[in-house]
Enzyme design. Structure first.
Site, PDB file in Angstrom:
ATOM      1  N   LYS A  80       0.707  -1.158   0.021  1.00  0.00           N
ATOM      2  CA  LYS A  80       0.008  -0.124  -0.076  1.00  0.00           C
ATOM      3  C   LYS A  80       0.761   1.287   0.081  1.00  0.00           C
ATOM      4  O   LYS A  80       0.634   2.123  -0.793  1.00  0.00           O
ATOM      5  CB  LYS A  80      -1.026  -0.012   1.166  1.00  0.00           C
ATOM      6  CG  LYS A  80      -1.822  -1.023   1.491  1.00  0.00           C
ATOM      7  CD  LYS A  80      -2.809  -0.991   2.671  1.00  0.00           C
ATOM      8  CE  LYS A  80      -2.053  -0.903   3.815  1.00  0.00           C
ATOM      9  NZ  LYS A  80      -1.267  -2.440   4.341  1.00  0.00           N
ATOM     10  N   ARG A 100      -8.297   1.264  10.330  1.00  0.00           N
ATOM     11  CA  ARG A 100      -7.939  -0.172  10.532  1.00  0.00           C
ATOM     12  C   ARG A 100      -9.015  -0.646  11.305  1.00  0.00           C
ATOM     13  O   ARG A 100      -9.011  -2.175  11.445  1.00  0.00           O
ATOM     14  CB  ARG A 100      -6.776  -0.339  11.526  1.00  0.00           C
ATOM     15  CG  ARG A 100      -5.541  -0.641  10.303  1.00  0.00           C
ATOM     16  CD  ARG A 100      -4.342  -0.488  11.031  1.00  0.00           C
ATOM     17  NE  ARG A 100      -3.081  -1.407  10.847  1.00  0.00           N
ATOM     18  CZ  ARG A 100      -1.991  -0.890  10.192  1.00  0.00           C
ATOM     19  NH1 ARG A 100      -1.864   0.309   9.687  1.00  0.00           N
ATOM     20  NH2 ARG A 100      -0.964  -1.679   9.875  1.00  0.00           N
ATOM     21  N   ARG A 146      11.813  -7.017   3.699  1.00  0.00           N
ATOM     22  CA  ARG A 146      11.672  -5.550   3.637  1.00  0.00           C
ATOM     23  C   ARG A 146      12.864  -4.584   4.651  1.00  0.00           C
ATOM     24  O   ARG A 146      13.047  -5.120   5.657  1.00  0.00           O
ATOM     25  CB  ARG A 146      10.309  -5.073   4.243  1.00  0.00           C
ATOM     26  CG  ARG A 146      10.257  -3.550   4.156  1.00  0.00           C
ATOM     27  CD  ARG A 146       8.511  -3.170   4.342  1.00  0.00           C
ATOM     28  NE  ARG A 146       8.022  -3.422   5.381  1.00  0.00           N
ATOM     29  CZ  ARG A 146       6.864  -3.312   5.611  1.00  0.00           C
ATOM     30  NH1 ARG A 146       6.019  -2.797   4.936  1.00  0.00           N
ATOM     31  NH2 ARG A 146       6.213  -3.597   6.658  1.00  0.00           N
ATOM     32  N   ARG A 175      12.564  -3.484  10.198  1.00  0.00           N
ATOM     33  CA  ARG A 175      11.616  -2.896  11.147  1.00  0.00           C
ATOM     34  C   ARG A 175      11.579  -3.994  12.288  1.00  0.00           C
ATOM     35  O   ARG A 175      11.273  -5.170  11.825  1.00  0.00           O
ATOM     36  CB  ARG A 175      10.373  -2.684  10.644  1.00  0.00           C
ATOM     37  CG  ARG A 175      10.279  -1.016   9.999  1.00  0.00           C
ATOM     38  CD  ARG A 175       8.892  -1.132   9.340  1.00  0.00           C
ATOM     39  NE  ARG A 175       7.467  -1.386   9.985  1.00  0.00           N
ATOM     40  CZ  ARG A 175       6.418  -1.251   9.324  1.00  0.00           C
ATOM     41  NH1 ARG A 175       6.243  -0.725   8.155  1.00  0.00           N
ATOM     42  NH2 ARG A 175       5.401  -1.519   9.971  1.00  0.00           N
ATOM     43  N   ARG A 196       0.382  -9.686  13.277  1.00  0.00           N
ATOM     44  CA  ARG A 196      -0.045  -8.399  12.522  1.00  0.00           C
ATOM     45  C   ARG A 196      -1.186  -8.952  11.377  1.00  0.00           C
ATOM     46  O   ARG A 196      -1.897  -8.441  11.201  1.00  0.00           O
ATOM     47  CB  ARG A 196       1.164  -7.683  11.662  1.00  0.00           C
ATOM     48  CG  ARG A 196       1.798  -6.991  12.849  1.00  0.00           C
ATOM     49  CD  ARG A 196       3.074  -6.501  12.105  1.00  0.00           C
ATOM     50  NE  ARG A 196       3.016  -5.494  11.026  1.00  0.00           N
ATOM     51  CZ  ARG A 196       3.828  -5.244  10.161  1.00  0.00           C
ATOM     52  NH1 ARG A 196       4.915  -5.866  10.182  1.00  0.00           N
ATOM     53  NH2 ARG A 196       3.680  -4.374   9.172  1.00  0.00           N
TER      54      ARG A 196
HETATM   55  P1  AMP Z   1       2.186   0.172   9.364  1.00  0.00           P
HETATM   56  O1  AMP Z   1       3.424   0.626   9.239  1.00  0.00           O
HETATM   57  O2  AMP Z   1       0.994   0.610   8.803  1.00  0.00           O
HETATM   58  O3  AMP Z   1       2.218  -1.566   9.103  1.00  0.00           O
HETATM   59  O4  AMP Z   1       1.811   0.102  11.037  1.00  0.00           O
HETATM   60  C1  AMP Z   1       2.862  -0.362  11.808  1.00  0.00           C
HETATM   61  C2  AMP Z   1       1.942  -0.495  13.121  1.00  0.00           C
HETATM   62  O5  AMP Z   1       1.468   0.735  13.564  1.00  0.00           O
HETATM   63  C3  AMP Z   1       0.884  -1.358  13.323  1.00  0.00           C
HETATM   64  O6  AMP Z   1       1.295  -2.874  13.505  1.00  0.00           O
HETATM   65  C4  AMP Z   1       0.095  -0.856  14.468  1.00  0.00           C
HETATM   66  O7  AMP Z   1       0.780  -1.156  15.737  1.00  0.00           O
HETATM   67  C5  AMP Z   1       0.307   0.541  14.505  1.00  0.00           C
HETATM   68  N1  AMP Z   1      -0.849   1.445  13.567  1.00  0.00           N
HETATM   69  C6  AMP Z   1      -0.717   1.891  12.320  1.00  0.00           C
HETATM   70  N2  AMP Z   1      -1.766   2.437  11.837  1.00  0.00           N
HETATM   71  C7  AMP Z   1      -2.610   1.966  12.902  1.00  0.00           C
HETATM   72  C8  AMP Z   1      -4.174   2.180  12.712  1.00  0.00           C
HETATM   73  N3  AMP Z   1      -4.731   2.989  11.884  1.00  0.00           N
HETATM   74  N4  AMP Z   1      -4.817   1.949  14.006  1.00  0.00           N
HETATM   75  C9  AMP Z   1      -4.050   1.231  15.073  1.00  0.00           C
HETATM   76  N5  AMP Z   1      -2.591   1.080  14.905  1.00  0.00           N
HETATM   77  C10 AMP Z   1      -2.075   1.435  13.989  1.00  0.00           C
END
Ligand code: AMP
Length: 219
Positions: free
Chosen positions: A13, A88, A127, A160, A171
């Site tokens: 994304k 989310r 990644r 990461r 996740r």
């Molecule tokens: P991402 O980079 O989008 O994969 O997000 C990394 C982590 O940030 C996720 O595993 C969650 O712990 C937190 N996170 C990111 N966006 C959200 C969201 N909209 N709601 C809740 N947690 C989030």
């Protein structure tokens, strides 16, 4: 235009959002990036969010909605937005409708990127991102020219911490239980919902993404 990108972690994304915005303008809002920045800066939000992120759990809805409200309040209401990794949960989607209504906007398009789980696990394990400029590479599909070094700014590349295998599994489970129901939610929402296969070369995904949005076909 307000666009929401849905899809599991690792589906691409962020990559697709950045490519689109680089060529047509607008703002890419990734709650994951905003949270990682808050963690790095040691803000109250960062300190609260860190534990959830380390486990691959979702940060509580109220914190996320405050973050989005604050972010939108700094933006021009004419700017197109691509949301990546937000909403989310159903509660976040409902909260977003309320926040957008305050600035007389609404969600126009929802695009769901799809890929099978084994592909997602491979992508997440490969990644690497640059700690200086944030550029993202993949050891399997888009390797950096020098190992461990960013091809854009020569900064150090790291994995990461939430891309480690156990956290990745959590996740993906969290996505299925809490985020995938948004696909059904947006099917009966005024926004239009389109599906794009992410199992094709990055440029082809971008073309399919743009076709879904009904915008130009050159990459
Ligand atoms: P991402 O980079 O989008 O994969 O997000 C990394 C982590 O940030 C996720 O595993 C969650 O712990 C937190 N996170 C990111 N966006 C959200 C969201 N909209 N709601 C809740 N947690 C989030």
């Amino acid at each position: 235009m307000v666009v929401i990108l849905l899809g599991p972690p690792g589906v691409g994304k962020g990559t697709q959002a950045v490519r689109l915005i680089d060529s047509v303008g607008g703002e890419h809002i990734s709650t994951g990036d905003l949270l990682r920045e808050a963690c790095r800066d040691g803000t109250d939000l960062g300190l609260e969010a860190q534990g959830f992120m380390d486990k691959g759990d979702l940060v509580p809805d109220l914190l996320i909605l405050d973050l989005i409200r604050d972010h939108l309040s700094t933006m021009d209401s004419e700017t197109s937005i691509v949301f990546d990794g937000f909403p989310r949960t159903i509660a976040q989607a409902e909260g977003l409708d309320g926040v957008l209504l305050d600035v007389t906007r609404g969600v126009n398009e929802v695009v769901v990127f799809e890929a099978p789980e084994d592909e997602l696990i491979k992508r997440l394990s490969g990644r690497r991102s640059c700690t200086d400029c944030g550029a993202v590479f993949n050891l399997h599909f888009d390797p950096p020219t020098s190992e461990g070094e960013c091809g854009r700014c020569a900064g150090p590349l790291v994995q990461r911490s939430d891309d480690q295998p156990d956290t990745v599994k959590n996740r993906l489970r969290v996505y299925e239980s809490q985020t995938a129901p948004l696909i059904e939610h947006y099917s009966s929402h005024p926004a239009s919902l389109k599906r794009v296969s992410a199992v094709q070369p990055v440029n082809d995904v971008q073309l399919a993404f743009r076709a879904a949005l009904g915008i130009g076909l050159t990459v």
